[in-house]
Motif scaffolding. Sequence first.
Motif, PDB file in Angstrom:
ATOM      1  N   CYS A  88       0.426  -1.021   0.158  1.00 11.49           N
ATOM      2  CA  CYS A  88       0.123  -0.195  -0.133  1.00 11.49           C
ATOM      3  C   CYS A  88       0.889   1.368  -0.071  1.00 11.49           C
ATOM      4  O   CYS A  88       0.601   2.546  -0.613  1.00 11.49           O
ATOM      5  CB  CYS A  88      -1.329  -0.036   1.335  1.00 11.49           C
ATOM      6  N   PHE A  89       1.791   1.585   1.063  1.00 11.74           N
ATOM      7  CA  PHE A  89       2.996   2.437   0.910  1.00 11.74           C
ATOM      8  C   PHE A  89       3.965   2.336  -0.483  1.00 11.74           C
ATOM      9  O   PHE A  89       3.304   3.226  -0.777  1.00 11.74           O
ATOM     10  CB  PHE A  89       4.114   2.446   2.045  1.00 11.74           C
ATOM     11  N   THR A  90       3.911   1.301  -1.769  1.00 12.55           N
ATOM     12  CA  THR A  90       4.406   1.447  -2.217  1.00 12.55           C
ATOM     13  C   THR A  90       3.156   2.376  -3.501  1.00 12.55           C
ATOM     14  O   THR A  90       4.250   2.783  -4.032  1.00 12.55           O
ATOM     15  CB  THR A  90       5.251   0.695  -3.123  1.00 12.55           C
ATOM     16  N   LEU A  91       2.567   1.731  -3.143  1.00  9.52           N
ATOM     17  CA  LEU A  91       1.454   2.668  -4.483  1.00  9.52           C
ATOM     18  C   LEU A  91       0.942   3.503  -3.904  1.00  9.52           C
ATOM     19  O   LEU A  91       1.057   4.533  -4.727  1.00  9.52           O
ATOM     20  CB  LEU A  91      -0.157   1.685  -3.992  1.00  9.52           C
ATOM     21  N   ALA A  92       0.868   3.705  -2.840  1.00  9.01           N
ATOM     22  CA  ALA A  92       0.388   5.330  -2.553  1.00  9.01           C
ATOM     23  C   ALA A  92       1.790   6.782  -3.287  1.00  9.01           C
ATOM     24  O   ALA A  92       1.901   7.067  -2.993  1.00  9.01           O
ATOM     25  CB  ALA A  92       0.387   5.884  -1.060  1.00  9.01           C
ATOM     26  N   GLY A  93       2.873   5.874  -2.919  1.00  9.45           N
ATOM     27  CA  GLY A  93       4.004   6.104  -3.229  1.00  9.45           C
ATOM     28  C   GLY A  93       4.286   6.757  -4.416  1.00  9.45           C
ATOM     29  O   GLY A  93       4.627   8.277  -5.289  1.00  9.45           O
ATOM     30  N   LEU A  94       3.262   6.035  -5.178  1.00 13.58           N
ATOM     31  CA  LEU A  94       4.001   5.782  -6.648  1.00 13.58           C
ATOM     32  C   LEU A  94       2.877   7.561  -7.666  1.00 13.58           C
ATOM     33  O   LEU A  94       2.496   7.869  -8.520  1.00 13.58           O
ATOM     34  CB  LEU A  94       3.089   4.595  -7.998  1.00 13.58           C
ATOM     35  N   LEU A  95       1.632   6.482  -6.399  1.00 17.40           N
ATOM     36  CA  LEU A  95       0.842   8.244  -7.271  1.00 17.40           C
ATOM     37  C   LEU A  95       1.092   9.142  -6.735  1.00 17.40           C
ATOM     38  O   LEU A  95       0.573  10.277  -7.651  1.00 17.40           O
ATOM     39  CB  LEU A  95      -0.675   7.414  -6.219  1.00 17.40           C
ATOM     40  N   GLY A  99       1.520  12.698  -9.565  1.00 21.01           N
ATOM     41  CA  GLY A  99       0.776  13.630  -9.034  1.00 21.01           C
ATOM     42  C   GLY A  99       1.636  14.608  -9.135  1.00 21.01           C
ATOM     43  O   GLY A  99       1.660  15.783  -9.666  1.00 21.01           O
ATOM     44  N   LEU A 100       2.877  14.137  -8.012  1.00 20.17           N
ATOM     45  CA  LEU A 100       3.619  15.886  -8.480  1.00 20.17           C
ATOM     46  C   LEU A 100       4.882  16.191  -9.813  1.00 20.17           C
ATOM     47  O   LEU A 100       4.898  17.092 -10.415  1.00 20.17           O
ATOM     48  CB  LEU A 100       4.738  15.358  -7.690  1.00 20.17           C
ATOM     49  N   CYS A 101       4.889  14.982 -10.454  1.00 24.39           N
ATOM     50  CA  CYS A 101       4.927  14.992 -12.201  1.00 24.39           C
ATOM     51  C   CYS A 101       3.435  15.898 -13.118  1.00 24.39           C
ATOM     52  O   CYS A 101       4.762  16.658 -13.395  1.00 24.39           O
ATOM     53  CB  CYS A 101       5.782  13.706 -12.486  1.00 24.39           C
ATOM     54  N   ARG A 102       2.622  15.580 -12.446  1.00 20.50           N
ATOM     55  CA  ARG A 102       2.081  15.412 -13.764  1.00 20.50           C
ATOM     56  C   ARG A 102       1.831  17.564 -13.456  1.00 20.50           C
ATOM     57  O   ARG A 102       1.485  18.685 -13.998  1.00 20.50           O
ATOM     58  CB  ARG A 102       0.439  15.033 -12.862  1.00 20.50           C
ATOM     59  N   ALA A 103       2.387  18.216 -11.704  1.00 23.83           N
ATOM     60  CA  ALA A 103       2.023  19.524 -11.255  1.00 23.83           C
ATOM     61  C   ALA A 103       3.279  19.825 -11.560  1.00 23.83           C
ATOM     62  O   ALA A 103       3.386  20.887 -11.799  1.00 23.83           O
ATOM     63  CB  ALA A 103       1.706  18.891 -10.094  1.00 23.83           C
ATOM     64  N   THR A 104       4.323  19.182 -11.786  1.00 25.39           N
ATOM     65  CA  THR A 104       5.288  20.338 -12.183  1.00 25.39           C
ATOM     66  C   THR A 104       5.752  19.751 -13.636  1.00 25.39           C
ATOM     67  O   THR A 104       6.508  21.365 -13.827  1.00 25.39           O
ATOM     68  CB  THR A 104       6.815  20.339 -11.061  1.00 25.39           C
ATOM     69  N   ILE A 105       5.922  19.269 -14.521  1.00 26.29           N
ATOM     70  CA  ILE A 105       6.117  18.931 -15.868  1.00 26.29           C
ATOM     71  C   ILE A 105       5.535  19.906 -16.380  1.00 26.29           C
ATOM     72  O   ILE A 105       4.592  20.479 -15.922  1.00 26.29           O
ATOM     73  CB  ILE A 105       6.380  18.122 -15.692  1.00 26.29           C
ATOM     74  N   LEU A 120      -7.506  18.561 -11.700  1.00 23.33           N
ATOM     75  CA  LEU A 120      -8.417  17.944 -11.557  1.00 23.33           C
ATOM     76  C   LEU A 120      -6.815  16.591 -11.613  1.00 23.33           C
ATOM     77  O   LEU A 120      -7.325  15.630 -10.658  1.00 23.33           O
ATOM     78  CB  LEU A 120      -9.073  17.529 -12.895  1.00 23.33           C
ATOM     79  N   ASP A 121      -6.443  16.469 -12.578  1.00 28.46           N
ATOM     80  CA  ASP A 121      -5.597  15.374 -12.720  1.00 28.46           C
ATOM     81  C   ASP A 121      -4.964  15.891 -11.473  1.00 28.46           C
ATOM     82  O   ASP A 121      -4.496  14.445 -11.204  1.00 28.46           O
ATOM     83  CB  ASP A 121      -4.535  15.356 -13.578  1.00 28.46           C
ATOM     84  N   VAL A 122      -3.670  16.656 -10.822  1.00 26.67           N
ATOM     85  CA  VAL A 122      -3.152  16.437  -9.361  1.00 26.67           C
ATOM     86  C   VAL A 122      -3.890  15.787  -8.599  1.00 26.67           C
ATOM     87  O   VAL A 122      -3.273  14.933  -8.108  1.00 26.67           O
ATOM     88  CB  VAL A 122      -2.298  17.936  -9.388  1.00 26.67           C
ATOM     89  N   PHE A 123      -4.800  16.461  -8.320  1.00 28.06           N
ATOM     90  CA  PHE A 123      -6.352  15.865  -7.575  1.00 28.06           C
ATOM     91  C   PHE A 123      -6.488  14.312  -7.101  1.00 28.06           C
ATOM     92  O   PHE A 123      -6.089  13.783  -6.396  1.00 28.06           O
ATOM     93  CB  PHE A 123      -7.489  16.899  -7.600  1.00 28.06           C
ATOM     94  N   PHE A 124      -6.959  13.889  -8.121  1.00 24.21           N
ATOM     95  CA  PHE A 124      -6.642  12.684  -8.636  1.00 24.21           C
ATOM     96  C   PHE A 124      -5.954  11.410  -8.374  1.00 24.21           C
ATOM     97  O   PHE A 124      -6.154  10.452  -8.431  1.00 24.21           O
ATOM     98  CB  PHE A 124      -7.533  11.826  -9.894  1.00 24.21           C
ATOM     99  N   PHE A 125      -4.378  12.790  -8.770  1.00 22.48           N
ATOM    100  CA  PHE A 125      -3.147  11.388  -7.715  1.00 22.48           C
ATOM    101  C   PHE A 125      -3.513  11.655  -6.132  1.00 22.48           C
ATOM    102  O   PHE A 125      -2.707  10.210  -5.626  1.00 22.48           O
ATOM    103  CB  PHE A 125      -2.231  12.109  -8.740  1.00 22.48           C
ATOM    104  N   LEU A 126      -3.431  12.773  -6.016  1.00 19.29           N
ATOM    105  CA  LEU A 126      -2.829  13.343  -4.471  1.00 19.29           C
ATOM    106  C   LEU A 126      -3.738  12.481  -3.763  1.00 19.29           C
ATOM    107  O   LEU A 126      -3.137  11.834  -3.008  1.00 19.29           O
ATOM    108  CB  LEU A 126      -2.381  14.487  -4.759  1.00 19.29           C
ATOM    109  N   ALA A 127      -5.263  12.769  -4.038  1.00 23.18           N
ATOM    110  CA  ALA A 127      -6.173  12.249  -3.183  1.00 23.18           C
ATOM    111  C   ALA A 127      -6.218  10.421  -2.623  1.00 23.18           C
ATOM    112  O   ALA A 127      -6.563  10.368  -1.307  1.00 23.18           O
ATOM    113  CB  ALA A 127      -7.406  12.390  -3.016  1.00 23.18           C
ATOM    114  N   PRO A 128      -6.284  10.309  -4.043  1.00 23.40           N
ATOM    115  CA  PRO A 128      -6.280   8.936  -3.481  1.00 23.40           C
ATOM    116  C   PRO A 128      -4.460   8.251  -2.937  1.00 23.40           C
ATOM    117  O   PRO A 128      -4.602   6.623  -2.000  1.00 23.40           O
ATOM    118  CB  PRO A 128      -6.059   7.970  -4.481  1.00 23.40           C
ATOM    119  N   ALA A 129      -3.543   9.278  -2.740  1.00 24.35           N
ATOM    120  CA  ALA A 129      -1.858   8.810  -1.864  1.00 24.35           C
ATOM    121  C   ALA A 129      -2.604   8.467  -1.170  1.00 24.35           C
ATOM    122  O   ALA A 129      -1.750   7.868  -0.477  1.00 24.35           O
ATOM    123  CB  ALA A 129      -1.326   9.179  -3.316  1.00 24.35           C
TER     124      ALA A 129
END
Length: 144
Positions: A88-95, A99-105, A120-129
Amino acid sequence: MSDVTADGGTQHPPRPTLVPAWHHVDDDAPDGPGSAHDPARDDDATPPRVPEPPASLAPSRQPAMWLVLAGVAVATAVTMLVGARAGCFTLAGLLAVAGLCRATIPGPGPVGITVRSRGLDVFFFLAPAVVIAFLALTLDQGEI
């Protein structure tokens, strides 16, 4: 439906095939008289050709998508080999990383993980993480 009208048999031109503009139905047709590639048939009824999408949209050139797929495989392997909490921690880290890549690139973003607007992309990656990490923390290891 008929191409003949009720006013005495006047013929109408056939209707164009309803396909997207980027989908070229006649790409495999030979170049010859009467074909769609014939420059002599340059009338107003033929719409102008739309350029193909850029080559960067090819599946082999989307490293973000392949890295996310590899991350899911790693998270699955960690879950099977180490335990559910570590997976679960690995999957949360991946998300979180996605999310950070989508926010910064800058620009349109990585093609494999860009779906909606940036926010929305950043939210839908970071919230499940955050939710998955919280659930992993509350997981009772004795029952697994």
